[in-house]
Design a protein around this motif. Structure first.
Motif, PDB file in Angstrom:
ATOM      1  N   ALA B 413       0.802  -0.958  -0.378  1.00 51.34           N
ATOM      2  CA  ALA B 413      -0.177  -0.220   0.131  1.00 51.34           C
ATOM      3  C   ALA B 413       0.826   1.010   0.233  1.00 51.34           C
ATOM      4  N   GLU B 416       2.178   2.221  -3.526  1.00 52.35           N
ATOM      5  CA  GLU B 416       1.711   2.379  -4.403  1.00 52.35           C
ATOM      6  C   GLU B 416       1.005   4.040  -4.265  1.00 52.35           C
ATOM      7  N   GLU B 417       1.039   4.060  -2.996  1.00 52.14           N
ATOM      8  CA  GLU B 417       0.263   5.193  -2.227  1.00 52.14           C
ATOM      9  C   GLU B 417       1.477   6.343  -2.908  1.00 52.14           C
ATOM     10  N   ALA B 486     -11.431   3.225  -5.627  1.00 53.97           N
ATOM     11  CA  ALA B 486     -10.551   3.232  -4.231  1.00 53.97           C
ATOM     12  C   ALA B 486      -9.397   3.772  -4.104  1.00 53.97           C
ATOM     13  N   HIS B 487      -8.411   3.154  -5.805  1.00 50.93           N
ATOM     14  CA  HIS B 487      -7.646   3.931  -5.873  1.00 50.93           C
ATOM     15  C   HIS B 487      -7.485   5.399  -5.680  1.00 50.93           C
ATOM     16  N   PHE B 490      -7.853   7.033  -2.203  1.00 51.80           N
ATOM     17  CA  PHE B 490      -6.657   7.922  -1.675  1.00 51.80           C
ATOM     18  C   PHE B 490      -5.982   8.457  -2.109  1.00 51.80           C
ATOM     19  N   THR B 491      -5.368   8.635  -2.677  1.00 47.60           N
ATOM     20  CA  THR B 491      -4.910   9.024  -4.133  1.00 47.60           C
ATOM     21  C   THR B 491      -5.338  10.648  -3.577  1.00 47.60           C
ATOM     22  N   GLY B 512      -3.123   8.230   3.757  1.00 49.78           N
ATOM     23  CA  GLY B 512      -3.445   7.335   3.150  1.00 49.78           C
ATOM     24  C   GLY B 512      -2.895   5.737   3.037  1.00 49.78           C
ATOM     25  N   HIS B 516      -5.702   2.444   3.152  1.00 49.58           N
ATOM     26  CA  HIS B 516      -5.291   1.298   1.963  1.00 49.58           C
ATOM     27  C   HIS B 516      -4.863  -0.002   2.110  1.00 49.58           C
ATOM     28  N   THR B 517      -4.649   0.460   3.231  1.00 52.37           N
ATOM     29  CA  THR B 517      -4.460  -1.189   3.955  1.00 52.37           C
ATOM     30  C   THR B 517      -5.415  -1.770   4.315  1.00 52.37           C
ATOM     31  N   TYR B 519      -7.945  -1.278   3.243  1.00 56.46           N
ATOM     32  CA  TYR B 519      -8.721  -1.425   1.263  1.00 56.46           C
ATOM     33  C   TYR B 519      -8.569  -3.323   1.490  1.00 56.46           C
ATOM     34  N   ASN B 520      -7.005  -3.278   1.649  1.00 59.09           N
ATOM     35  CA  ASN B 520      -6.001  -4.138   1.030  1.00 59.09           C
ATOM     36  C   ASN B 520      -6.712  -5.272   2.105  1.00 59.09           C
TER      37      ASN B 520
END
Lengths: 344, 528
Positions: B413, B416-417, B486-487, B490-491, B512, B516-517, B519-520
């Motif tokens: 996460a 990616e963030e 979702a992406h 977070f962004t 973020g 994201h975590t 969500y994962n």
């Protein structure tokens, strides 16, 4: 003496400012954690003794046939779950219903040669894991068969603990953690000397009333101090991690001596070639050569470090002294070379 | 093309000049000595733990000849006494083995057990009739496809060596060593020209930055390719296959080393960053290859392909592309990035690394078209994210299972963030975008670009790693709409926290990552 200290401080400050040392420590941490990752992951996967130790392996084997009685206890001792089936079709059915992972079929009568049929899934990874776990029970079963044929095997019931972790820790991780700071020290000396040559700052330095030996000596000592600090850090971390280390002061001194040897060697090379690319290249090659040669002639400090750390009764300060003397000789040789150069 | 050739020739003559004056014969001699010593050292790879155990022997004990055991003959009394004072770890008294209960002694017994087992097999094979000595055969069948595969040769359990690819991986690693040396020279050359300001001179000539980079890189790529072909020839591997495997790898290594002189300025920095990079690439290449045949993730390293090549086993296009494609993509992206960065203003400003990186991002982007830049950047960063995540996954596998999953999820996460928001953050901090609307739009485009890239890569890699359940979390496949939303969320959260709430970027990023975590974790829970 003041000039010596000032030069040393300058070198240490430049290392601190550029955060070079942080990167160096990061590399070492990375190497150490990578090595232990390799140890835990790889050796526990390839090492037949260690496979059952890692709790992740949970293998169920279906077994068919009359000769299975001798094999089953060995499988169970190995931590394998055993399910008996009457015939192969039932066992394969059991595999398809996900009751077992593999099937062993034993012949109905014992001949000269006993042939087992092992049925494993087609996925390569799974199949090799199964074979690895079954290896030890199969060998013990083989010994039983040998005994039936009148062959006595000595030392068959030895137990002991799987030694791989122990060996790896003391003969790889610990020496690497003591060697790497030394390697870094050599690099620092080579870089900072050849930088002075390439940027011509060495002329300025020598215009001041400072001798060659002071300049080079200060650089080497700064690098050795850094190496000693790193060794102290690694030894402390290993102790924190629960690793038993005997002869701690000697190990620390040994780290410093190694750093001194590498630093002096790097200084030789840098003063000789005066050019960073050549100096780094020759330094790296000479280093590998020295390691290989010391291994070749059986005087490798690796074994000595490992023995010191496990508290070997026949290894002590005397062995470290040999390296200290050798370092002294190297320092003298460097001094002679530098004075000659100055006379020229 | 002519310009590239000119620069390449100039590079070669520069190299000859640097290495004239006595070093070449010395270097060659040392190199030979090194290789000889190395070959000798590698001959006995089991030297792990050399000289670690002290063994006392008495009576008709088996002969112990192994570098790990230091033996001495003792009589019964001294043997017992030395064992008690820990001067000996174990005593072999004829057929019996006497040990203490502490760990060190037990490890010695364990090591001795393995050694004696091996010796026993050798002895049996030499002295006994073969059917009596080895009465057991094991025939392996495939349980899935009952009869259509031809049965393999049956094996004898005590003669079966564990399938360690150690030797093969070491041979495959031999290819990497010249590659790193060559790329260190490449870095040094760049660094040297940068410090002596010759690059500035070159830049004022009528050549593009791309031509300079290609020209300077070309000789080294040629050396690397020659070295690879030479090694393949010496080790009797199919040359074209070896080139196909290692050319992407060498381009990848060059790409990484190209970035070093662009970002750093002193000799010491370069040496240490180069060391760091060497370690990282070595780990990335060697680590997975050790798991050849044990895990499909092993294919993330091209060395696995090389191991397969040396074993004479086949692999398909998918297996080939899985490690090679991301490497080639990274090479292409790095070339583009560095040709945008190769100009006076960027090279000669001295700032801390984080500023320098932000500076680099700033220069890469086309400021007249920020939306397109952000979209393309997020899209193009996917191969790097993917490689970073694979490395993280490889490192995480040695944590206990519970932590492993958690750590891998948080780390992936984080990567990616970071990648999705850093471009926007740079634009915000340089006041290139201000309004809420444009920040939101950029966040959406960044998420979209990333998602498209991610899906494309998943498409390629799915066939390989589908068996690893973690891949479900890392390259989650689901409805396109949910991950996109979702992406984007977070962004946008990170960017808005940074621009509106005036929170430092690192803290905003942490927020973020937490989202994201979560969500994962939800995805993994759902898919398990």
């Amino acid at each position: 003496m003041n000039a010596f200290l000032a030069l040393m401080k300058r070198d240490l400050a430049s290392v601190a400012r550029e955060r070079t040392i942080l990167i160096a420590i990061l590399i070492q941490l990375f190497i150490a954690s990578f090595s232990s990752a390799l140890l835990l992951g790889l050796l526990s996967l390839y090492d037949p003794d260690a496979v059952s130790v890692s709790a992740r392996v949970n293998l169920r084997v279906g077994i068919v046939g009359a000769l299975s009685d001798a094999l089953v206890p060995f499988l169970r001792e190995r931590g394998v779950q055993v399910v008996r089936y009457d015939n192969l079709d039932d066992a394969v059915g059991g595999y398809q219903q996900n009751q077992v992972d593999a099937v062993v079929m034993t012949p109905n009568a014992s001949n000269d040669i006993v042939t087992l049929d092992l049925y494993v899934p087609r996925a390569e990874a799974r199949a090799s894991l199964i074979q690895l776990v079954l290896q030890e029970p199969l060998r013990r079963y083989e010994n039983v068969l040998r005994a039936e044929r009148g062959i006595v095997t000595r030392y068959a019931d030895l137990k002991g603990a799987p030694p791989t972790t122990f060996e790896f820790l003391y003969s790889v991780i610990l020496p690497v953690l003591l060697f790497f700071p030394a390697f870094v020290a050599g690099n620092l000396v080579a870089d900072s000397l050849s930088e002075e040559f390439e940027l011509n700052t060495i002329e300025t330095l020598l215009a001041a009333p400072i001798s060659w030996s002071t300049v080079v000596g200060a650089k080497i000592l700064a690098a050795v101090l850094l190496a000693l600090a790193q060794c102290a850090l690694w030894l402390a971390l290993l102790r924190l991690n629960g690793t038993a280390l005997e002869n701690l002061p000697l190990l620390w001194v040994m780290g410093g001596v190694l750093a001194g040897m590498y630093g002096v060697a790097a200084a030789f090379i840098a003063v000789w070639f005066k050019n960073r690319e050549q100096a780094q290249f020759v330094y790296a090659l000479a280093l590998m050569g020295a390691l290989g040669a010391s291994y070749l002639f059986g005087v490798s400090p690796l074994t000595m470090i490992a023995r010191l750390a496990i508290g070997d009764a026949y290894t002590g300060a005397g062995n470290v002294l040999v390296y200290v003397v050798f370092l002294g000789v190297m320092v003298l040789a460097l001094g002679v070379m530098l004075t000659r150069r100055a006379v020229k | 093309m002519i310009q590239i050739r000119t620069i390449a020739w100039r590079e070669i003559s520069r190299l000859r000049q640097r290495f004239s004056g006595g070093v070449s014969p010395v270097a060659v001699l040392i190199l030979l000595a090194v290789l000889g010593a190395l070959a000798f050292a590698l001959r006995d790879v089991s030297a792990l733990g050399s000289g670690l155990y002290r063994v006392g022997v008495r009576g008709d004990a088996a002969e112990i000849r192994d570098s790990r055991f230091e033996t001495m003959r003792v009589d019964a009394a001294t043997g017992a006494q030395l064992l008690a004072t820990r001067a000996l770890d174990v005593v072999v008294d004829g057929g019996a083995v006497i040990a203490r209960d502490d760990a060190k002694s037990q490890y010695a017994v364990g090591a001795l057990k393995r050694y004696l087992e091996k010796q026993q097999v050798v002895e049996l094979a030499a002295t006994q009739e073969i059917t009596r000595a080895f009465p057991l055969r094991v025939q392996i069948h495939s349980i899935d496809a009952a009869l259509d595969t031809p049965p393999q040769e049956p094996f004898i359990p005590s003669l079966q060596a564990p399938p360690t690819p150690f030797a093969d991986v070491i041979v495959a690693f031999l290819y990497i060593m010249p590659l790193s040396f060559i790329s260190i020279f490449f870095t040094s050359s760049f660094m040297d020209e940068k410090i002596k300001r010759r690059l500035t001179l070159l830049l004022s000539a009528p050549v593009t930055p791309f031509q300079i980079i290609m020209g300077k890189m070309l000789p080294y790529i040629a050396f690397a390719t020659t070295a690879t072909a030479g090694l393949a020839l010496v080790t009797r591997a199919p040359i074209w296959l070896a080139l196909a495997i290692f050319v992407p790898t060498s381009l990848f290594i060059f790409a990484i080393y190209l970035m070093v002189p662009l970002l750093y300025r002193t000799f010491q920095d370069t040496t240490f960053i180069a060391m760091f990079v060497t370690t990282m690439t070595a780990v990335y290449l060697v680590f997975p290859a050790m798991f050849t045949d044990l895990s499909e993730l092993a294919y993330m390293s091209p060395l696995t392909l090389a191991v397969k090549m040396y074993r004479g086993e086949a692999f398909g296009w998918q297996e080939y592309l899985f490690p090679s494609l991301p490497m080639l993509l990274i090479f292409g992206i790095t070339l583009y990035v560095s040709s945008r960065l190769l100009h006076e203003e960027f090279l000669m400003t001295y700032q801390p690394l984080t500023y320098k990186l932000a500076d680099a991002l700033y220069w890469i982007m086309d400021l007249r078209r920020p939306a397109l830049s952000i979209f393309v950047m997020s899209f193009a960063a996917v191969p790097m994210v993917y490689l970073a995540q694979l490395i993280l996954l490889a490192i995480a596998t040695n944590l206990p299972l519970r932590f492993m999953l958690g750590a891998a999820l948080v780390a992936s996460a984080g990567v990616e963030e970071l990648v999705k928001t850093m471009g926007i953050a740079v634009l915000i901090s340089r006041r290139e975008v201000q309004s809420l609307r444009s920040v939101t739009l950029l966040a959406f485009l960044s998420a979209l670009g990333f998602l498209i890239g991610e899906k494309l890569l998943t498409f390629i890699s799915l066939g390989i790693v589908s068996q690893t359940f973690l891949s479900a979390a890392l390259f989650n496949t689901g409805f396109l709409f949910v991950p996109l939303a979702a992406h984007f969320c977070f962004t946008a959260v990170v960017c808005l926290l940074y621009t509106r709430a005036r929170i430092p970027y690192v803290a905003a990023l942490a927020g973020g990552i937490v989202l994201h975590t979560i969500y994962n974790v939800l995805i993994v829970r759902g898919s398990l």
